[in-house]
Design a protein around this motif. Structure first.
Motif, mmCIF file in Angstrom:
data_model
loop_
_atom_site.group_PDB
_atom_site.id
_atom_site.type_symbol
_atom_site.label_atom_id
_atom_site.label_comp_id
_atom_site.label_asym_id
_atom_site.label_seq_id
_atom_site.Cartn_x
_atom_site.Cartn_y
_atom_site.Cartn_z
ATOM 1 N N ASP A 1 0.792 -1.419 -0.369
ATOM 2 C CA ASP A 1 -0.030 -0.204 -0.332
ATOM 3 C C ASP A 1 0.859 1.279 0.017
ATOM 4 O OD1 ASP A 1 -1.942 -1.789 0.300
ATOM 5 O OD2 ASP A 1 -2.379 -1.466 1.916
ATOM 6 N N HIS A 2 1.860 1.398 -0.982
ATOM 7 C CA HIS A 2 2.901 2.642 -0.797
ATOM 8 C C HIS A 2 2.180 3.341 -1.984
ATOM 9 C CE1 HIS A 2 6.213 0.259 1.035
ATOM 10 N NE2 HIS A 2 6.515 1.540 2.083
ATOM 11 N N GLN A 3 1.229 3.771 -2.524
ATOM 12 C CA GLN A 3 -0.058 4.607 -2.774
ATOM 13 C C GLN A 3 0.342 5.923 -2.874
ATOM 14 O OE1 GLN A 3 -2.677 0.982 -1.009
ATOM 15 N NE2 GLN A 3 -4.103 1.831 -3.267
ATOM 16 N N THR A 4 -0.021 6.961 -3.565
ATOM 17 C CA THR A 4 0.366 8.366 -3.385
ATOM 18 C C THR A 4 -0.197 8.847 -3.061
ATOM 19 O OG1 THR A 4 -1.295 8.466 -5.813
ATOM 20 C CG2 THR A 4 0.952 8.328 -6.029
ATOM 21 N N GLY A 5 -1.867 8.605 -2.525
ATOM 22 C CA GLY A 5 -3.132 8.916 -1.760
ATOM 23 C C GLY A 5 -2.060 8.736 -0.048
ATOM 24 N N LEU A 6 -1.877 7.705 0.213
ATOM 25 C CA LEU A 6 -1.654 7.274 1.362
ATOM 26 C C LEU A 6 -0.139 7.999 1.911
ATOM 27 C CD1 LEU A 6 -2.735 3.660 1.038
ATOM 28 C CD2 LEU A 6 -3.703 5.276 2.599
ATOM 29 N N PHE A 7 0.357 8.373 1.088
ATOM 30 C CA PHE A 7 1.902 9.036 1.170
ATOM 31 C C PHE A 7 1.275 10.055 1.585
ATOM 32 C CE2 PHE A 7 5.610 7.443 0.269
ATOM 33 C CZ PHE A 7 5.382 5.760 -0.859
ATOM 34 N N SER A 8 -0.240 10.876 1.534
ATOM 35 C CA SER A 8 0.060 12.301 2.260
ATOM 36 C C SER A 8 -0.507 12.195 3.657
ATOM 37 C CB SER A 8 -1.164 12.801 1.493
ATOM 38 O OG SER A 8 -2.739 12.621 1.513
ATOM 39 N N LEU A 9 -0.875 10.762 4.103
ATOM 40 C CA LEU A 9 -1.306 10.447 5.374
ATOM 41 C C LEU A 9 0.323 10.717 6.622
ATOM 42 C CD1 LEU A 9 -3.569 7.416 5.157
ATOM 43 C CD2 LEU A 9 -4.160 10.173 5.078
ATOM 44 N N VAL A 10 1.275 9.847 6.050
ATOM 45 C CA VAL A 10 2.377 10.086 6.935
ATOM 46 C C VAL A 10 3.403 11.044 7.246
ATOM 47 C CG1 VAL A 10 4.860 8.965 6.882
ATOM 48 C CG2 VAL A 10 2.798 7.876 4.785
ATOM 49 N N ARG A 11 2.922 11.150 8.505
ATOM 50 C CA ARG A 11 3.779 11.915 9.028
ATOM 51 C C ARG A 11 4.747 12.404 10.081
ATOM 52 N NH1 ARG A 11 1.367 17.551 7.812
ATOM 53 N NH2 ARG A 11 -0.180 16.867 6.189
#
Lengths: 203, 203, 203, 203, 203, 203, 203, 203
Positions: free
Chosen positions: G19-29
């Motif tokens: 799930d290294h997906q473009t949308g999910l990357f924006s959740l990573v803090r």
């Protein structure tokens, strides 16, 4: 006359402690609670030690802002407390302004909660009227570091000097020989590391 | 018998405060000074409030480690103070061990400076002899966060329970009705935010 | 049966939200206020969305601890609220324990203020009685990071599983197809970044 | 006339909210997501509460920058939205400039994403034309703290005043008696700690 | 025999300092450079002061990893230096293993760069062969805090004890009277705060 | 003549190192101890290397402030040490002022403990008398970052230039060919990363 | 057989990138964007360099989660990509499980977004079935440090080994002589500091 | 002519990239390595994309400072590289100054290692000669945050504008329609979050 900003002069200074109220303390997130309460009380104790005229103020102390910090009142039981019925900028309150002007002082040492409003507004008002203003950064608190830093830049660019309570005390003292024991007691109580150095000497 | 780690029980617990000396305080960098001194005094006040047997200790207090923190001594004027002439691990000092064992308690609540030595060594020694050990993490200090965290893992993996002074007080109290005012006074003094909540109610 | 720790199962789980009271929120310093209030409400909304039995509790809500967070009550208007007259450990309150046991669930999802006491004590009590306990770390708050981390280690070493509210929701859902819109709405409301991704798609 | 920077005056001010778009939010790393969304919405709610003319703008909202934050639009459904087809500096867009100048206001309150471009460029343009500019630092976001701080210094040195949304609201209100309930509702919704203080009073 | 993890015993311990090479130092980001170099040299000085057998090692010191830190070599001019031609895990190098086993020691004190590889691999290998391993966390460095913390958990869960160099020295000394001046000199040199306490006494 | 602030010129500069005393070091919390001691000694070594006149000073060195850092004295054994009997601002001490003025220099490079008092006061005094002042920020320490940052703003707004010790050395050197080996040795000793680069070359 | 956790063995390991997906990357803090993207690509490049079987997966890639990171796909163009229609735990997807089991490997190296769900769930499932699991902590991201740390503790206590991508590469390589240039190229590209060391040598 | 600081104008600007050398990168501690290398390359790519004259420089590249970053050279293979034999301030090097002046540009965009020397010195020199200077803060690095912040204040107070590379690109572009694809490609490559937004759109 030099344009260099001057030091605090004991005979010219008045201390304003604005809205250090029990409810408002819970808004302060740019300091840890132990450190901040200590800084506020240290500034009060400094004002007392040097016998500076000091004005306390509260904003709507029947509401969520809460009452004046009791420990602060204990240190300064005789200082006037201006209870503002609504004015956010203390400078807008006639009683406050009258009390301040009656001191005849032209240097204002100010701290409060929150930095960006209760400190910034009277600071800008005072500067506009020609006062020298010293903002005590570590006895003033607010919501976040970014709110604090921005308020600091705004006030400094308007002409205020940013200072911490320890420097206030040192500028008032000027020379340790002007009452060594009093200053040492002040630092021993409010600066744990200094207290430990002093205790170590007593051995 | 459950294998789950138990709570602190008032009748079974003894408090060890090790090497809270004025010189050693200057080594502590994992807490701010105001916060740390407050935590240490709060643990002492907790021990006093609940009447727990408490043993203080120092290490070479004639040298750079400095003297026992005077404010700590004021809270616990009658607690025995074991002045160790050289043993780094308090457990290696016969007088300390005799004093501890004379209490007959099997739960040890321990804090000290520095966490990784003056706390960790007696903790491991006590665990090896079957004691339950509760390490008061916020009344213990050391050089850095990495030193602290490593000592915590070492002690926890050996069987110690990590706890903060507030939780110590709450486990001893168990029910607010076991003396509401005393506990409230303890928290009012040592937790500024709690104090403000209480002051707000008095209005 | 595998000894590996299991997931949360919707049919076996009960949610405990302990002492999320207006006064106690001001003690929480290991989260920023916006983030923490959001996490607490998100856990409540998760419990509601999945229809899990949920028990709320307060401690001495007439005193400084304050009242149950109104926004939390709005999400869960029908959940029982156990008002403890003094017991610090909710497990010590008979009404609480009866209510909990009446659910018949063996998996406890728990959050509260403060982590090291109001969460840690019932967690240890529940583990001792054989419950599986999932501590929701981001809907629980306390005085400092060191207090939090130590309570986490203590609870985890005793057998609790540490988890965040998002993972609770995901383990309960198991498959997005079990109600895609409901879960998306939950995330859209409580995870700004996720909400932005969803809004972007609607374009 | 004093050279001291003045306060925001309700009758002279216009609010510019620039490029708060769903895609651009994911670039913001100088705030946590919960905090930042709340700040943006709080500024919008402040503008609405005080009835200030407000102009929204987007940049290429069909592309990766994403659409205007829906929650922002809900608060200000009637504000004009200038959809810039390409101009990076909103000041370069004729429709934007016309709309702004039609308000006749000389004080600009501005926030946007990203601080160093979408806020900084129109700020410098406005200052060059003699506007007073108040940059709302906590409703503006960017890639990093160093990018933010540098943009702040650049704008402040050019004459802008840095301010946070809470101070904007307080300068507009001036006196709590100018509508106590409205301001309290604003703070209760957008400042969790303030909300808790108010809830506590309702008990 | 107690299962409690034991202390370091001077007669049973060997020190391994792995890959403290000039190039590899530039990879270390979990410490500041001054602090880290000092910690590494302090561990070497500790090994020397207590006369522990010490083995140094390098990995491909003709390449980018760089040469053995010269200051480290100056402290331990006579320690064997095992220059590994390629083995990443020192344990895989026959000369290293032979040298280690020839010491006959069963307690390994290990530090190196980087923590997650050059320390973790021999630590796991040594534990698998029944050695007691003490990982010196502050004389070991790596790319980031998350890499460090994960390596610590991995090693601690495998049975290693995490420790800092100061605690290593104290466990070896056991009692200040076992050579007061040597230990004081070690601390004076490598712990600035301790040095200042000692200097203060000399007055 | 340009109004742009100038560089340090070797022939015009004097170095003031104020109150680097063993007790006062324990007050410094805006640097880690290893880093700060290194910075202080590096500035002294820089002064020595370039042969700048240097004046040391202490404040009440019989009391808790402690003695002049011995390692600093070792680097500059021949520099005058002005022992102030009480004056907090070194500028108020006639012997200090005479010594300074006797150098005939108009550029002052100053560092000390604490930044907000022992550095800020003479800085402001010197600026008022027309000196150019360069405040060495990383060889000056104080209680907190907020105290430091505020003092920096205060001094910079009064006309001081903020600089770090490395930049002092580089401005004095101007060209590496003015003594390559001396400068390299200075950096090798006081900048671990630079030292490693140099060591790597010697291979 | 030793109970000590073993190393990764090239012949026994499979890599899962979930799930290294473009949308999910924006959740990573819990990582900065540059660092995190680099870590993810570095793990992929490591898998490719050592020829490990690698399985990619996505979750609902038509929705807000976004598409598989294109740069990741470029590195591993031939790896199977399991597009899960709804299962949150990849282990619940039959195609994924079949693909995994077809590799016959018993050591799983896993990374993904978010750590606490997309990594934690398959990790626990795999451990329950007897796999050895290595969680690559720096190629996995989530909402906050507290979510990350809790997931780490949960997984580690269940038996997983926490590791970073650099250590994965080193354990697979075991000896630099097993292909010096390939490993150096991998590090040169993905570790800037290492790259600089290597570039320096080429001079 | 307005006194407001102007924007970067494509036709008036030259880019200086000073001393981005492999050795000097290891001194940079105010950025993480991945982020910093990316920022430096992004500035180079920006200069290339807009066709700005660009001058590279190195300082003693045969010694510990190392060679020009190869990846930077790859982006700008035709830019002149001034190899300074010793001058620390590039402005002191005649070849550098001649090359710069030959461009005829009056706006300087400058970045380098270290900020407080290699950037600050030519910045002050250029300002003294009447250039407009834009310091690219995130493509310049140094030893510590305090060194950086002080150099920023020093340069900003002397008249420089602080800016980040993204704002440089945006000011040069002015309007997305001036070459949408080129700018998008630049951001996709050097801003991971932006890249993910763009990739998401391609779906």
């Amino acid at each position: 006359m030099s344009a260099t900003p001057g030091f605090i002069r004991k005979e010219d200074a008045v201390v304003l402690m604005l809205d250090h109220q029990t409810g408002l303390f819970s808004l302060v997130r740019d300091f840890q609670p132990d450190e901040f309460r200590n800084n506020v009380l240290a500034l009060a104790a400094t004002a007392k030690y040097f016998g500076l005229p000091t004005i306390l103020a509260t904003s709507m102390d029947q509401g969520p802002n809460g009452v004046l910090l009791p420990q602060l009142r204990e240190i300064l039981p005789d200082a006037p407390v201006i209870k503002r019925p609504g004015e956010i900028n203390a400078w807008d309150n006639p009683e406050f302004l009258t009390t301040l002007k009656a001191t005849g002082k032209k240097q204002i040492i100010v701290a409060g909660i929150v930095t960006d409003v209760c400190v910034a507004m009277p600071t800008l008002s005072a500067l506009a009227e020609g006062y020298e203003v010293f903002v005590v950064v570590d006895a003033s608190g607010t919501f976040s570091n970014v709110a604090r830093d921005s308020a600091h830049i705004r006030m400094a660019n308007a002409g205020a000097q940013l200072i911490n309570w320890f420097a206030v005390a040192c500028e008032l003292q000027r020379d340790w020989r002007n009452g060594l024991e009093g200053l040492a007691a002040l630092f021993e109580k409010h600066i744990p590391d200094y207290g430990n150095l002093i205790s170590g000497l007593k051995r």
